[in-house]
Design an enzyme around this catalytic site. Sequence first.
Site, mmCIF file in Angstrom:
data_model
loop_
_atom_site.group_PDB
_atom_site.id
_atom_site.type_symbol
_atom_site.label_atom_id
_atom_site.label_comp_id
_atom_site.label_asym_id
_atom_site.label_seq_id
_atom_site.Cartn_x
_atom_site.Cartn_y
_atom_site.Cartn_z
ATOM 1 N N THR A 159 -9.495 8.660 10.384
ATOM 2 C CA THR A 159 -8.272 8.212 9.704
ATOM 3 C C THR A 159 -8.636 7.332 8.507
ATOM 4 O O THR A 159 -9.740 6.776 8.456
ATOM 5 C CB THR A 159 -7.411 7.348 10.646
ATOM 6 N N ASP A 201 -2.361 13.046 14.858
ATOM 7 C CA ASP A 201 -2.147 12.694 13.449
ATOM 8 C C ASP A 201 -0.655 12.462 13.238
ATOM 9 O O ASP A 201 0.075 13.358 12.794
ATOM 10 C CB ASP A 201 -2.677 13.831 12.532
ATOM 11 N N HIS A 217 -23.362 3.715 7.307
ATOM 12 C CA HIS A 217 -22.244 4.278 6.524
ATOM 13 C C HIS A 217 -22.746 5.391 5.583
ATOM 14 O O HIS A 217 -22.549 5.324 4.377
ATOM 15 C CB HIS A 217 -21.537 3.170 5.720
ATOM 16 N N GLU A 235 -19.156 -4.689 7.046
ATOM 17 C CA GLU A 235 -20.362 -4.184 6.365
ATOM 18 C C GLU A 235 -20.609 -5.091 5.159
ATOM 19 O O GLU A 235 -19.655 -5.536 4.529
ATOM 20 C CB GLU A 235 -20.132 -2.755 5.866
ATOM 21 N N THR A 245 -15.143 8.731 -3.773
ATOM 22 C CA THR A 245 -15.064 8.617 -2.313
ATOM 23 C C THR A 245 -13.755 9.214 -1.816
ATOM 24 O O THR A 245 -12.798 9.366 -2.594
ATOM 25 C CB THR A 245 -15.090 7.137 -1.882
ATOM 26 N N ARG A 269 -13.703 4.162 9.037
ATOM 27 C CA ARG A 269 -13.886 2.812 8.517
ATOM 28 C C ARG A 269 -14.142 1.889 9.701
ATOM 29 O O ARG A 269 -13.503 2.021 10.748
ATOM 30 C CB ARG A 269 -12.646 2.339 7.744
ATOM 31 N N GLY A 318 -21.163 10.603 5.148
ATOM 32 C CA GLY A 318 -20.730 11.495 4.064
ATOM 33 C C GLY A 318 -21.791 11.737 2.994
ATOM 34 O O GLY A 318 -21.502 12.325 1.944
#
EC number: 1.1.1.290
Length: 379
Positions: A175, A146, A254, A237, A66, A208, A257
């Site tokens: 982030t 950032d 989720h 979650e 991950t 997240r 990705g």
Amino acid sequence: MKILVDENMPYAQTLFSRLGDVQAVPGRPIPREALLGADALMVRSVTKVNADLLTGTGVKFVGTATAGTDHVDEAWLAAQDIGFSAAPGCNAIAVVEYVFSALMILAQRDGWQLRDKTVGIVGVGNVGSRLQARFEALGVKTLLCDPPRAARGDAGPFWPLEKLVAEADILTFHTPLYKDGPYRTQHLVDAELLAALPDNRVLINACRGEVVDNAALLAALNGGKVLSTVLDVWEPEPDLSLPLLRAVDIGTAHIAGYSLEGKARGTTQVFEAYSRFLGQPHAVPLETLLPVPDVSEVTLNGSLVAHLDEGTLLRLMHLVYDVRRDDAPLRRVAGIPGEFDKLRKFYQERREWSSLCIQCDDEATAALLTRLGFTARLR
Ligand SMILES: NC(=O)c1ccc[n+]([C@@H]2O[C@H](COP(=O)([O-])OP(=O)(O)OC[C@H]3O[C@@H](n4cnc5c(N)ncnc54)[C@H](O)[C@@H]3O)[C@@H](O)[C@H]2O)c1
Ligand SMILES: O=C(O)[C@H](O)[C@H](O)COP(=O)(O)O
């Protein structure tokens, strides 16, 4: 040598069996008895890796397939002299394509064009910088935030979050989750930020769940805030708030990705790291693993560039991935114990835009499609 791998890690059996005996296990939670006698552990984000999990086991290396590492107590691993590797950037392209699909759906529904909007990108790392590059290819204005990169003197310009809140039509968060420290991101989106956000904006969280105060978001939406909301990640979650799911425009489990390429890169990155740790370095070219996609080639007639046709672009993007295929199933099963994880475990194969070769008769169109991440060929 015994290597434990999360059962949701494609290609792990094939690759890690080159180094030892592989046992696939569920990640939430990992059965304690499987850990005993294991030399290495390969996880995903659902497994908390810390003293509680590993004390008394013989694990000498942990890999996480991950980008995020907030589930791993890296300081504890280092103190125990346990090797560690994550898979930075493995799924960044998948997240970018998720964000594009979501935005194009909202644009079509609400009658606006992406090129007329300003996008605020919060967190300009592997995901954020690729997102920015693709928006730039389309001529979409971006504002970047950032603070760690700004402090390092990286080329920006980087702006304070307040400027993005005031000026960006779309705010998208990429982030890491930091629960403390100078760059804390937990509840970066809180009641105060939501109150400052003008109406008719778009908010996306694909990093997240805890980066957005979910209770504050629900209160704002219930209180009449006009905000299009896209959430891939939730607080907490797998037990997300059902009222919040009903209130958001796009909600997924989720999986931003979860392209096959992204997952395969994750596995190969930790496999390569572990093989280096063992002093037996292996390199695995991704194309040796991936199957032929369902749809691999289309022909585009005419120019996409002369007057940028976002409708055609949307159709091309959605030939590969349309986020609605992940929104509907979550709404069907949310709240039923175990179903959130099942959606992720039995995830329908999804490819990245690069898997689609677009035959074009116009050089500028081919160049644009290439910058966007498709494979383009001149006829
Ligand atoms: N939903 C998904 O499936 C999915 C997939 C990949 C990554 N993620 C999450 O998204 C995060 C970002 O992914 P990435 O690959 O781009 O990570 P990355 O580490 O490459 O980039 C993160 C960027 O955020 C910046 N940052 C740190 N603190 C910040 C702050 N307070 N404000 C603004 N920016 C800040 C960092 O400087 C860095 O440039 C990961 O940490 C992971 O948690 C989620
Ligand atoms: O941080 C990441 O890379 C992603 O959040 C990750 O892909 C989520 O998927 P999981 O590891 O939970 O399967």
